[in-house]
Design a protein around this motif. Structure first.
Motif, PDB file in Angstrom:
ATOM      1  N   TYR A 146       0.837  -1.207   0.000  1.00 21.70           N
ATOM      2  CA  TYR A 146       0.000   0.000   0.000  1.00 21.70           C
ATOM      3  C   TYR A 146       0.873   1.258   0.000  1.00 21.70           C
ATOM      4  O   TYR A 146       1.856   1.345   0.735  1.00 21.70           O
ATOM      5  N   ARG A 147       0.509   2.211  -0.846  1.00 17.55           N
ATOM      6  CA  ARG A 147       1.142   3.523  -0.810  1.00 17.55           C
ATOM      7  C   ARG A 147       0.046   4.573  -0.798  1.00 17.55           C
ATOM      8  O   ARG A 147      -0.834   4.555  -1.662  1.00 17.55           O
ATOM      9  N   SER A 148       0.120   5.471   0.142  1.00 16.70           N
ATOM     10  CA  SER A 148      -0.855   6.565   0.196  1.00 16.70           C
ATOM     11  C   SER A 148      -0.616   7.500  -0.982  1.00 16.70           C
ATOM     12  O   SER A 148       0.421   7.432  -1.659  1.00 16.70           O
ATOM     13  N   THR A 151       2.607   9.248  -0.359  1.00 15.57           N
ATOM     14  CA  THR A 151       3.796   8.416  -0.606  1.00 15.57           C
ATOM     15  C   THR A 151       4.041   8.286  -2.101  1.00 15.57           C
ATOM     16  O   THR A 151       5.182   8.308  -2.562  1.00 15.57           O
ATOM     17  N   GLN A 152       2.944   8.153  -2.865  1.00 12.55           N
ATOM     18  CA  GLN A 152       3.112   8.028  -4.306  1.00 12.55           C
ATOM     19  C   GLN A 152       3.697   9.312  -4.895  1.00 12.55           C
ATOM     20  O   GLN A 152       4.522   9.268  -5.809  1.00 12.55           O
ATOM     21  N   GLU A 153       3.305  10.452  -4.313  1.00 15.99           N
ATOM     22  CA  GLU A 153       3.876  11.729  -4.759  1.00 15.99           C
ATOM     23  C   GLU A 153       5.391  11.723  -4.554  1.00 15.99           C
ATOM     24  O   GLU A 153       6.152  12.083  -5.459  1.00 15.99           O
ATOM     25  N   LYS A 172       6.823   6.456 -17.712  1.00 15.55           N
ATOM     26  CA  LYS A 172       6.849   5.076 -18.219  1.00 15.55           C
ATOM     27  C   LYS A 172       7.075   4.060 -17.092  1.00 15.55           C
ATOM     28  O   LYS A 172       6.844   2.865 -17.271  1.00 15.55           O
ATOM     29  N   VAL A 173       7.562   4.526 -15.951  1.00 12.48           N
ATOM     30  CA  VAL A 173       7.908   3.574 -14.884  1.00 12.48           C
ATOM     31  C   VAL A 173       7.215   3.842 -13.554  1.00 12.48           C
ATOM     32  O   VAL A 173       7.178   2.969 -12.683  1.00 12.48           O
ATOM     33  N   SER A 174       6.675   5.043 -13.376  1.00 12.14           N
ATOM     34  CA  SER A 174       6.078   5.381 -12.081  1.00 12.14           C
ATOM     35  C   SER A 174       4.782   6.158 -12.311  1.00 12.14           C
ATOM     36  O   SER A 174       4.724   7.035 -13.171  1.00 12.14           O
ATOM     37  N   ALA A 175       3.755   5.817 -11.537  1.00  7.56           N
ATOM     38  CA  ALA A 175       2.462   6.487 -11.697  1.00  7.56           C
ATOM     39  C   ALA A 175       2.439   7.788 -10.903  1.00  7.56           C
ATOM     40  O   ALA A 175       3.032   7.875  -9.819  1.00  7.56           O
ATOM     41  N   ARG A 176       1.743   8.787 -11.451  1.00  6.03           N
ATOM     42  CA  ARG A 176       1.542  10.020 -10.685  1.00  6.03           C
ATOM     43  C   ARG A 176       0.559   9.727  -9.547  1.00  6.03           C
ATOM     44  O   ARG A 176      -0.228   8.779  -9.630  1.00  6.03           O
ATOM     45  N   HIS A 179      -2.929   7.886  -9.500  1.00  3.37           N
ATOM     46  CA  HIS A 179      -2.999   6.996 -10.666  1.00  3.37           C
ATOM     47  C   HIS A 179      -2.321   5.650 -10.402  1.00  3.37           C
ATOM     48  O   HIS A 179      -2.123   4.876 -11.330  1.00  3.37           O
ATOM     49  N   SER A 180      -1.926   5.407  -9.148  1.00  2.00           N
ATOM     50  CA  SER A 180      -1.209   4.163  -8.859  1.00  2.00           C
ATOM     51  C   SER A 180      -2.121   3.092  -8.258  1.00  2.00           C
ATOM     52  O   SER A 180      -2.899   3.371  -7.335  1.00  2.00           O
ATOM     53  N   GLN A 181      -1.987   1.871  -8.759  1.00  4.16           N
ATOM     54  CA  GLN A 181      -2.726   0.741  -8.175  1.00  4.16           C
ATOM     55  C   GLN A 181      -2.294   0.502  -6.727  1.00  4.16           C
ATOM     56  O   GLN A 181      -3.029  -0.108  -5.952  1.00  4.16           O
ATOM     57  N   HIS A 182      -1.101   1.002  -6.363  1.00  2.00           N
ATOM     58  CA  HIS A 182      -0.628   0.792  -4.990  1.00  2.00           C
ATOM     59  C   HIS A 182      -1.507   1.519  -3.967  1.00  2.00           C
ATOM     60  O   HIS A 182      -1.544   1.129  -2.804  1.00  2.00           O
ATOM     61  N   GLN A 183      -2.228   2.568  -4.388  1.00  2.00           N
ATOM     62  CA  GLN A 183      -3.091   3.299  -3.445  1.00  2.00           C
ATOM     63  C   GLN A 183      -4.308   2.468  -3.043  1.00  2.00           C
ATOM     64  O   GLN A 183      -4.989   2.754  -2.057  1.00  2.00           O
ATOM     65  N   GLY A 224       0.266  -6.723 -13.309  1.00  2.00           N
ATOM     66  CA  GLY A 224      -0.333  -5.463 -13.752  1.00  2.00           C
ATOM     67  C   GLY A 224       0.191  -4.969 -15.090  1.00  2.00           C
ATOM     68  O   GLY A 224      -0.571  -4.464 -15.923  1.00  2.00           O
ATOM     69  N   TYR A 225       1.514  -5.111 -15.297  1.00  3.01           N
ATOM     70  CA  TYR A 225       2.154  -4.532 -16.470  1.00  3.01           C
ATOM     71  C   TYR A 225       3.013  -5.586 -17.168  1.00  3.01           C
ATOM     72  O   TYR A 225       4.229  -5.618 -17.018  1.00  3.01           O
ATOM     73  N   PRO A 226       2.348  -6.465 -17.927  1.00  4.68           N
ATOM     74  CA  PRO A 226       3.077  -7.585 -18.543  1.00  4.68           C
ATOM     75  C   PRO A 226       3.974  -7.156 -19.714  1.00  4.68           C
ATOM     76  O   PRO A 226       3.775  -6.073 -20.280  1.00  4.68           O
ATOM     77  N   GLY A 234       0.605   1.421 -20.662  1.00  2.00           N
ATOM     78  CA  GLY A 234       1.181   2.747 -20.447  1.00  2.00           C
ATOM     79  C   GLY A 234       2.470   2.691 -19.638  1.00  2.00           C
ATOM     80  O   GLY A 234       3.087   3.729 -19.380  1.00  2.00           O
ATOM     81  N   TYR A 235       2.867   1.484 -19.240  1.00  2.00           N
ATOM     82  CA  TYR A 235       4.066   1.354 -18.395  1.00  2.00           C
ATOM     83  C   TYR A 235       5.016   0.268 -18.899  1.00  2.00           C
ATOM     84  O   TYR A 235       4.580  -0.696 -19.555  1.00  2.00           O
ATOM     85  N   SER A 236       6.282   0.403 -18.546  1.00  2.00           N
ATOM     86  CA  SER A 236       7.275  -0.635 -18.828  1.00  2.00           C
ATOM     87  C   SER A 236       6.867  -1.932 -18.135  1.00  2.00           C
ATOM     88  O   SER A 236       6.138  -1.902 -17.130  1.00  2.00           O
ATOM     89  N   TYR A 237       7.368  -3.021 -18.665  1.00  2.58           N
ATOM     90  CA  TYR A 237       7.141  -4.340 -18.068  1.00  2.58           C
ATOM     91  C   TYR A 237       7.598  -4.342 -16.612  1.00  2.58           C
ATOM     92  O   TYR A 237       8.709  -3.933 -16.304  1.00  2.58           O
ATOM     93  N   GLU A 238       6.699  -4.801 -15.708  1.00  6.53           N
ATOM     94  CA  GLU A 238       7.064  -4.912 -14.289  1.00  6.53           C
ATOM     95  C   GLU A 238       6.775  -6.341 -13.837  1.00  6.53           C
ATOM     96  O   GLU A 238       5.644  -6.668 -13.452  1.00  6.53           O
ATOM     97  N   SER A 239       7.777  -7.188 -13.867  1.00  7.46           N
ATOM     98  CA  SER A 239       7.597  -8.605 -13.523  1.00  7.46           C
ATOM     99  C   SER A 239       7.192  -8.795 -12.060  1.00  7.46           C
ATOM    100  O   SER A 239       6.649  -9.827 -11.691  1.00  7.46           O
ATOM    101  N   TRP A 240       7.424  -7.770 -11.229  1.00 11.95           N
ATOM    102  CA  TRP A 240       7.249  -7.886  -9.777  1.00 11.95           C
ATOM    103  C   TRP A 240       5.911  -7.360  -9.270  1.00 11.95           C
ATOM    104  O   TRP A 240       5.559  -7.555  -8.122  1.00 11.95           O
ATOM    105  N   HIS A 241       5.150  -6.652 -10.121  1.00 11.40           N
ATOM    106  CA  HIS A 241       3.972  -5.897  -9.664  1.00 11.40           C
ATOM    107  C   HIS A 241       2.680  -6.688  -9.918  1.00 11.40           C
ATOM    108  O   HIS A 241       2.290  -6.907 -11.067  1.00 11.40           O
ATOM    109  N   TYR A 242       2.026  -7.118  -8.846  1.00 11.67           N
ATOM    110  CA  TYR A 242       0.794  -7.920  -8.940  1.00 11.67           C
ATOM    111  C   TYR A 242      -0.334  -7.223  -8.200  1.00 11.67           C
ATOM    112  O   TYR A 242      -0.143  -6.642  -7.136  1.00 11.67           O
TER     113      TYR A 242
HETATM  114  N1  DAL Z   1       5.276   1.446 -10.926  1.00 15.76           N
HETATM  115  C1  DAL Z   1       3.843   1.532 -11.015  1.00 15.76           C
HETATM  116  C2  DAL Z   1       3.420   1.913 -12.393  1.00 15.76           C
HETATM  117  C3  DAL Z   1       3.308   2.507  -9.998  1.00 15.76           C
HETATM  118  O1  DAL Z   1       4.006   3.497  -9.738  1.00 15.76           O
HETATM  119  O2  DAL Z   1       2.209   2.328  -9.514  1.00 15.76           O
END
Ligand code: DAL
Ligand code: ZN
Length: 268
Positions: A146-148, A151-153, A172-176, A179-183, A224-226, A234-242
């Motif tokens: 989880y990222r608030s 934190t995402q900012e 390409k690698v980090s959501a604003r 816009h992040s699924q981590h929230q 999430g990002y195969p 909209g993002y680079s491949y992230e093998s670790w992000h589920y």
């Molecule tokens: N790395 C992914 C796209 C994120 O920031 O949520």
């Protein structure tokens, strides 16, 4: 002569024992090359910390086409608590959205889980996933969850500065923020002992990653990002992000042949 030899041996043993019991301070660890690395804590909040250790992150590729943030960004069409809510560069979560059932990821038994938070509704399935992986000799850990919004900012700004203010590289690698699924509290980044619990593209070459590709959907978790779908996600491949969408949805998504992004678009 024997006595002298005995004395030398006991001296050597006590030196070795002393070395074995030296403990590192909490924010330091020894990596695979026996190098001590200091973890940089980007932002520590009451719930959810985001650790990025620049020495350990293998930076994802910023080359190739991704779709950019549109001018008409809109609010997510489903509620943040909904497992099928579409969050991407167009659909944004409210800055105030925070799940109200966050618990420590360690409740699932995943390694390093004491450092991160996830929604309680995903813990049982995550525990089953971790148990199944262990019986296949896979040693998974969690390296972000989880990222608030705040934190995402900080995380996004970290990458902006990393890429010398190149916004298109960062996007390409980090959501604003928003816009992040981590929230959502239903998304986590995996690592494993094979790569010293580091975060990044090196995870794609591990047995743990291969195991997740085969099995994660059985427990409701979807990548999430195969690879190969960068222009769609909209993002680079992230093998670790589920992301967790529930077992029946994950089964439906897998059978449909759609990636998560396209599956969620069909539901939102
Ligand atoms: N790395 C992914 C796209 C994120 O920031 O949520
Ligand atoms: Zn992630």
């Amino acid at each position: 002569m024997f006595k002298i030899l005995n004395l030398i041996t006991s001296f050597l043993i006590s030196i070795l024992t002393l070395f074995n019991t030296i403990e590192l301070p909490q924010d330091e660890e020894i990596d695979d090359n026996n190098k001590i690395v200091i973890n940089e804590v980007i932002d520590v909040e009451e719930k959810g910390t985001e650790e990025i250790n620049p020495e350990e992150v293998v930076v994802p590729s910023t080359s190739g086409n991704r779709w950019e943030y549109p001018s008409d960004i809109v609010a997510c069409s489903r509620d943040g608590n909904d497992l099928l809510v579409l969050v991407n560069k167009k659909y944004q979560l409210p800055s105030t959205y925070k799940p109200n059932d966050l618990v420590k990821a360690s409740n699932s038994g995943i390694r390093r889980g004491e450092n991160y938070y996830l929604r309680s509704i995903i813990i049982d399935d995550l525990r089953d996933l971790v148990d199944a992986s262990k019986s296949d000799d896979i040693d998974l850990s969690v390296v972000s969850a989880y990222r608030s919004y705040a934190t995402q900012e900080s995380t996004y700004n970290y990458w902006i500065s990393y890429y010398n203010n190149c916004i298109s590289c960062t996007d390409k690698v980090s959501a604003r923020a928003g816009h992040s699924q981590h929230q959502l509290g239903t998304t986590l980044d995996f690592s494993s002992n094979e790569i010293g619990d580091s975060l990044g593209s090196q995870f794609g070459n591990t047995e743990a990653s291969r195991w997740l590709v085969e099995n994660a959907y059985l427990y409701g978790f979807v990548i999430g990002y195969p690879q190969g779908y960068e222009s769609t996600t909209g993002y680079s491949y992230e093998s670790w992000h589920y992301r967790y969408i529930g077992k029946s949805n994950a089964l439906e998504q897998k059978s449909s042949g759609m990636i998560l992004e396209t599956y969620l678009r069909s539901k939102n």
